[in-house]
Design an enzyme around this catalytic site. Structure first.
Site, PDB file in Angstrom:
ATOM      1  N   PRO A   4      32.248  -4.059  28.964  1.00  0.00           N
ATOM      2  CA  PRO A   4      33.389  -3.541  28.206  1.00  0.00           C
ATOM      3  C   PRO A   4      34.704  -3.426  28.983  1.00  0.00           C
ATOM      4  O   PRO A   4      35.686  -2.981  28.418  1.00  0.00           O
ATOM      5  CB  PRO A   4      32.905  -2.141  27.794  1.00  0.00           C
ATOM      6  N   CYS A   8      22.836  -4.482  38.021  1.00  0.00           N
ATOM      7  CA  CYS A   8      22.302  -3.117  38.044  1.00  0.00           C
ATOM      8  C   CYS A   8      20.775  -3.213  38.025  1.00  0.00           C
ATOM      9  O   CYS A   8      20.097  -2.519  37.284  1.00  0.00           O
ATOM     10  CB  CYS A   8      22.858  -2.275  36.900  1.00  0.00           C
TER      11      CYS A   8
HETATM   12  N1  SAM Z   1      31.537  -6.063  34.113  1.00  0.00           N
HETATM   13  C1  SAM Z   1      31.332  -5.180  32.985  1.00  0.00           C
HETATM   14  C2  SAM Z   1      31.968  -3.845  33.270  1.00  0.00           C
HETATM   15  O1  SAM Z   1      32.139  -3.500  34.448  1.00  0.00           O
HETATM   16  O2  SAM Z   1      32.350  -3.158  32.312  1.00  0.00           O
HETATM   17  C3  SAM Z   1      29.866  -5.049  32.651  1.00  0.00           C
HETATM   18  C4  SAM Z   1      29.190  -6.369  32.480  1.00  0.00           C
HETATM   19  S1  SAM Z   1      27.540  -6.289  31.977  1.00  0.00           S
HETATM   20  C5  SAM Z   1      26.713  -5.855  33.407  1.00  0.00           C
HETATM   21  C6  SAM Z   1      27.145  -7.983  31.805  1.00  0.00           C
HETATM   22  C7  SAM Z   1      27.947  -8.720  30.785  1.00  0.00           C
HETATM   23  O3  SAM Z   1      27.482 -10.091  30.751  1.00  0.00           O
HETATM   24  C8  SAM Z   1      27.851  -8.200  29.385  1.00  0.00           C
HETATM   25  O4  SAM Z   1      29.117  -7.957  28.858  1.00  0.00           O
HETATM   26  C9  SAM Z   1      27.171  -9.326  28.618  1.00  0.00           C
HETATM   27  O5  SAM Z   1      27.645  -9.435  27.308  1.00  0.00           O
HETATM   28  C10 SAM Z   1      27.506 -10.546  29.428  1.00  0.00           C
HETATM   29  N2  SAM Z   1      26.559 -11.666  29.258  1.00  0.00           N
HETATM   30  C11 SAM Z   1      25.364 -11.659  28.604  1.00  0.00           C
HETATM   31  N3  SAM Z   1      24.818 -12.889  28.636  1.00  0.00           N
HETATM   32  C12 SAM Z   1      25.664 -13.667  29.330  1.00  0.00           C
HETATM   33  C13 SAM Z   1      25.647 -15.041  29.686  1.00  0.00           C
HETATM   34  N4  SAM Z   1      24.642 -15.839  29.353  1.00  0.00           N
HETATM   35  N5  SAM Z   1      26.709 -15.527  30.359  1.00  0.00           N
HETATM   36  C14 SAM Z   1      27.730 -14.710  30.718  1.00  0.00           C
HETATM   37  N6  SAM Z   1      27.779 -13.412  30.416  1.00  0.00           N
HETATM   38  C15 SAM Z   1      26.764 -12.889  29.727  1.00  0.00           C
END
Ligand code: SAM
Length: 455
Positions: free
Chosen positions: A114, A232
């Site tokens: 987010p 994480c």
């Molecule tokens: N960086 C964000 C923050 O600090 O608020 C949190 C990121 S969260 C750990 C991982 C993100 O990767 C999510 O928003 C998710 O929607 C996205 N994601 C999921 N599948 C993915 C994919 N195949 N390629 C790239 N991003 C992906």
């Protein structure tokens, strides 16, 4: 105490030297909730909630004793702070260690929603930087965009692309943050629902996905550029092994960070290339489980021809925006359909290059609709740090500010001394949005989709 965490995970952690698995399990059983916020350095305001100790590895970041109902705090909606898990704020220490604090660089936050890392990047890097904040999942781009809008900066481009799209911008970014989707074991204390979804099969799936994300996008990092890779998860398949794999496949070197012992962050070395990694365990640090490593691209990376175009003439006369914006020569205003956007002038060419290869959700700040001769200001303009401070404005009490945020009707008497027409409404001196003052009523322009409900 019964072992309520996945046995296979605990067995692996037990193998790590000096791992105090009793303390780890106890912390999870206790289930303390830690709340931390990071202040927006460009929107200083007197917060009503008491701040506790600072988060040691991040500037402007604090723990809170209690978790308030953030939704009811107008300063939260105004972008004065971001509620962020403390371990992930370690990115601040990384940027400082790499000498990037205040620097002018092109930065990519590849998995951005987010928006925690993007707003942190924006706060640490200089205003001469460009932050491309990308999220592949369409339904998550809205929340990312809202958080970027609240932060109020013009030098962020929000995009909605699969990581593979970035290979079309080879050698472009100086810094790339990949906060990868992962199996989520580091969040078990915060979100016990994640425990049931955890399995070794899922760890493998996540590790494969992390490799795909990196393999398809890594070419976008310039030679000498830094990759910050984080998860994480506690599983080495998603952490140290990924660092080893990048070094083997793509020509990177490891970057060691100075980490104060008092922070109790666990330094690790990857098995093949001895790459430096940093593990955050909730029984040791005041934060959730987290892993991060920094690599530097040493391999020669091809890039693309960067044609500089003649600046396009804007259909909007400069003076027309002067009433709305602080006169800043570093801003470039352009039109997209009827909308006017402001963007850093120094990245005017970059915007064209990026536009050709990515799906852009918003470039810079959309300041409003252009009706031929005048601007109808947007909500984003009210939250922008560039909005003209001379604009008609009215300070609201907490109760009236909450009414405004619920998009309720506002009492005309509150605006008795505020003149007529467009008016910024503020709380504690910070802008919340727009109203229009008419002779007999007040029109509340708070966006319907953002209004607070059920409270
Ligand atoms: N960086 C964000 C923050 O600090 O608020 C949190 C990121 S969260 C750990 C991982 C993100 O990767 C999510 O928003 C998710 O929607 C996205 N994601 C999921 N599948 C993915 C994919 N195949 N390629 C790239 N991003 C992906």
């Amino acid at each position: 105490m019964s072992n309520f965490l996945p046995n296979e995970l605990i067995a692996r952690l037990r193998d790590e030297s000096n791992f105090d698995h009793e303390a780890f399990l106890n912390t999870h059983a206790k289930g303390d909730r830690i709340t931390s916020i990071r202040l927006n350095p460009r929107k200083k305001a007197a917060l009503t909630m008491p701040l506790n100790a600072p988060v040691p590895w991040c500037r402007d970041a604090f723990y809170l004793d209690e978790r308030p109902i953030f939704t009811l705090d107008p300063l939260y909606h105004a972008g004065c702070y971001y509620v962020q898990e403390a371990s992930s704020m370690f990115l601040g220490h990384i940027l400082r260690s790499l000498g990037l604090e205040g620097a002018s660089v092109r930065a990519l936050d590849l998995c951005a929603a987010p928006g925690g890392k993007s707003t942190l990047l924006n706060a640490y890097l200089g205003t001469g930087s460009l932050v491309v904040s990308n999220e592949v999942i369409k339904s998550r781009v809205g929340i990312l965009q809202d958080n970027i809008n609240r932060w109020g900066m013009h030098n962020v481009l929000v995009s909605n692309n699969d990581p593979s799209a970035f290979s079309r911008l080879p050698g472009y970014f100086d810094l790339m943050v990949v906060d990868a989707p992962c199996s989520g074991s580091g969040m078990f204390r915060k979100d016990s629902g994640a425990i049931d979804e955890w399995s070794l099969a899922n760890v493998k799936l996540c590790s494969d996905r992390q490799k795909r994300i990196l393999a398809e996008s890594i070419a976008t990092l310039a030679t000498g550029g830094y990759l910050v890779y984080s998860t994480c998860s506690y599983s080495s398949e998603e952490n140290e092994d990924i660092l080893d794999w990048i070094i083997s496949e793509y020509g990177f070197s490891t970057v060691a960070l100075d980490v104060a012992e008092a922070w109790k962050i666990q330094p690790t070395l990857s098995p093949v290339h001895a790459a430096h990694g940093y593990r955050f365990y909730p029984h040791q640090v005041q934060g959730e489980g987290f892993f991060v490593g920094v690599l530097k691209k040493t391999q020669e990376q091809e890039t693309f021809g960067r044609k500089r175009a003649k600046p396009e003439k804007s259909p909007i006369k400069k003076d027309a925006l002067r009433t709305w914006l602080v006169g800043d020569e570093r801003l470039y205003a352009f039109m997209h359909r009827d909308d006017v956007h402001i963007f850093p002038k120094q990245y005017e060419d970059d915007l064209r290059w990026i536009q050709q290869v990515l799906y852009i959700r918003t470039a810079g700040t959309n300041i409003g609709k252009w009706l031929g001769k005048e601007l109808v200001p947007s909500h984003e303009l009210a939250l922008s740090i560039f909005v003209n401070a001379e604009i008609n404005a009215q300070e609201l009490t907490l109760a009236v500010a909450q009414q405004f945020l619920r998009k309720e009707n506002l009492d005309r008497e509150v605006f008795e001394n505020a003149g007529s027409g467009w008016c910024l409404v503020r709380h504690q001196g910070v802008n919340l949005g727009w109203v229009k003052i008419l002779s007999n009523r007040i029109n509340n322009y708070y966006p319907k989709e953002s209004r607070i409900v059920h409270l």
